[in-house]
Design a protein around this motif. Structure first.
Motif, PDB file in Angstrom:
ATOM      1  N   GLN A   1       0.831  -1.205   0.000  1.00 12.25           N
ATOM      2  CA  GLN A   1       0.000   0.000   0.000  1.00 12.25           C
ATOM      3  C   GLN A   1       0.868   1.260   0.000  1.00 12.25           C
ATOM      4  OE1 GLN A   1      -2.633   0.329   3.377  1.00 12.25           O
ATOM      5  NE2 GLN A   1      -3.886   1.910   2.414  1.00 12.25           N
ATOM      6  N   ASP A   2       1.928   1.219   0.810  1.00 10.10           N
ATOM      7  CA  ASP A   2       2.839   2.370   0.844  1.00 10.10           C
ATOM      8  C   ASP A   2       3.480   2.604  -0.529  1.00 10.10           C
ATOM      9  OD1 ASP A   2       2.274   2.745   3.490  1.00 10.10           O
ATOM     10  OD2 ASP A   2       4.037   1.660   4.222  1.00 10.10           O
TER      11      ASP A   2
ATOM     12  N   SER B   1       2.224   1.787  -3.422  1.00 15.86           N
ATOM     13  CA  SER B   1       1.222   2.318  -4.356  1.00 15.86           C
ATOM     14  C   SER B   1       1.022   3.811  -4.129  1.00 15.86           C
ATOM     15  CB  SER B   1      -0.103   1.562  -4.196  1.00 15.86           C
ATOM     16  OG  SER B   1      -0.663   1.796  -2.910  1.00 15.86           O
ATOM     17  N   LYS B   2       1.083   4.233  -2.849  1.00 17.83           N
ATOM     18  CA  LYS B   2       1.011   5.667  -2.579  1.00 17.83           C
ATOM     19  C   LYS B   2       2.226   6.389  -3.163  1.00 17.83           C
ATOM     20  CE  LYS B   2      -1.663   5.257   1.713  1.00 17.83           C
ATOM     21  NZ  LYS B   2      -1.645   5.472   3.179  1.00 17.83           N
TER      22      LYS B   2
ATOM     23  N   LEU C   1       1.719   6.843  -6.828  1.00 14.92           N
ATOM     24  CA  LEU C   1       0.855   7.980  -7.113  1.00 14.92           C
ATOM     25  C   LEU C   1       1.608   9.293  -6.932  1.00 14.92           C
ATOM     26  CD1 LEU C   1      -1.942   9.067  -7.781  1.00 14.92           C
ATOM     27  CD2 LEU C   1      -2.530   8.920  -5.352  1.00 14.92           C
ATOM     28  N   ALA C   2       2.425   9.360  -5.890  1.00 14.30           N
ATOM     29  CA  ALA C   2       3.228  10.566  -5.681  1.00 14.30           C
ATOM     30  C   ALA C   2       4.210  10.774  -6.818  1.00 14.30           C
ATOM     31  CB  ALA C   2       3.967  10.474  -4.346  1.00 14.30           C
TER      32      ALA C   2
END
Length: 375
Positions: free
Chosen positions: A231-232, A234-235, A238-239
């Protein structure tokens, strides 16, 4: 309208010569020396023919083959001599020949026009030699003046034509530069997507694969940790997209960015250390971005292809004119980063900054990706 020289003669020039010819014709009846009254009618008729040819004929031969221009001058020159003789050597007769000198330069090369200007004063040859010499020199001065002015006009128009061609070439160069800049920007965006977003998605893929491997075991804490890391990542992906879009006006310090990258790689399963040599200094934004992307590409290849148990990122500020980055691993070696777009894009990026990229990957001895960029 285009002459054999490719010059664009304005209508104003033609009008000026036409008006001068008409004014010269109008002065013919004013007379001159000798019994011009007996030749008045022939003078006016031949003068009218000369003026008509001077206007319509000159307009007709502009832009046509050289032979037409030569024929025009060959007809007008003796006709002008005849009009001058019949008119009693009037000023109007001289002006008609001066018009022909200017037209000759517009139609013919300069040497031919000079020849016409030299021939025109011979119209005074039948006169008594002192008077003929005096009048001939005056006529030659008028012809020379007309020739010089016309030559200046020709050169000015030639310069304008060359300037217009240069302008068109510049417009073409500008269009090519714009197209090249667009292509370079597309390549840059493609590299950023691969080096940034591709890096994080690769980590996510590896974490999800690992999570699937333990999903049936009795270790939910480990599974949750893997999913949290995915999850980290994937964030972070996005960043990274936002980073590429905004061009990151205020980038993070390079050392901090590399340390975070090394930590993320270690969390993904390959312990990675960061070694900084020399005193860290500020580098250009594009240099820092390229070195960061190089480290990303190198560590991504370590995870995907090297089979390594450890990796090291070395940032060397030891030389004043260069910044050196190395990504080392203890894997199986003998690979070229999977043969994908990443290494090719990295070389393009670094070459654009005047740097170089090398990959030392010997089978059984691990791999070392080296990037050197002028700082």
């Amino acid at each position: 309208m285009t002459t054999p020289f490719g010059l664009q003669h304005s209508g104003r020039v033609q009008w000026a010569l036409s008006i001068l010819a008409v004014v010269a014709y109008a002065t013919l009846p004013l007379g001159g020396s000798g019994s011009y009254e007996t030749h008045l009618v022939p003078t006016l008729l031949l003068g009218l023919l000369y003026v008509v040819l001077s206007i319509a004929g000159f307009h007709g031969v502009l832009g046509r083959r050289r032979a037409f221009a030569v024929a025009y001058v060959a007809v007008q020159l003796p006709l002008g001599f005849l009009v001058f003789a019949l008119s009693g050597a009037t000023v109007g007769g001289i002006l008609l020949l001066v018009v022909l000198v200017s037209q000759s330069r517009l139609l013919l090369p300069l040497p031919a026009a000079v020849a016409v200007a030299v021939l025109v004063p011979l119209v005074h040859a039948p006169m008594e030699w002192r008077a003929g010499l005096r009048e001939g020199l005056g006529t030659f001065a008028a012809c020379a003046f007309a020739l010089v002015v016309t030559e200046l006009l020709v050169r000015e128009q030639r310069a304008r034509a060359e300037l217009a061609r240069a302008h068109e070439r510049l417009r073409g160069y500008a269009a090519q530069a714009e197209q090249l800049a667009t292509t370079q920007e597309r390549n840059r965006v493609a590299r950023d997507i691969h080096d940034g977003l591709g890096h994080h998605l690769t980590v996510v893929q590896m974490l999800l694969q690992a999570a699937r491997a333990v999903i049936g075991t009795a270790d939910p804490a480990r599974l949750d940790a893997m999913l949290a890391k995915a999850q980290d990542q994937s964030k972070a992906a996005l960043a990274e997209v936002r980073r590429s879009v905004s061009a990151l006006r205020e980038p993070r310090p390079l050392v901090d960015a590399l340390r975070s990258l090394a930590d993320a790689t270690g969390e993904a399963g390959v312990p990675t250390g960061l070694e900084v040599r020399g005193a860290a200094r500020e580098v250009r934004a594009e240099v820092g971005e390229s070195l960061f992307r190089a480290a990303q590409e190198g560590l991504t290849n370590v995870r995907k292809h090297a089979g390594a148990t450890a990796a090291t990122v070395v940032l060397d500020y030891g030389r004043d004119d260069l910044v050196r980055l190395e990504v080392r691993d203890d894997g199986r070696g003998g690979h070229e980063g999977g043969g994908g777009f990443g290494l090719v894009g990295l070389r393009e990026r670094v070459a654009g900054l005047g740097g170089r990229v090398s990959l030392d990957s010997a089978a059984g001895h691990g791999s070392t990706l080296t990037v050197e960029v002028p700082g």
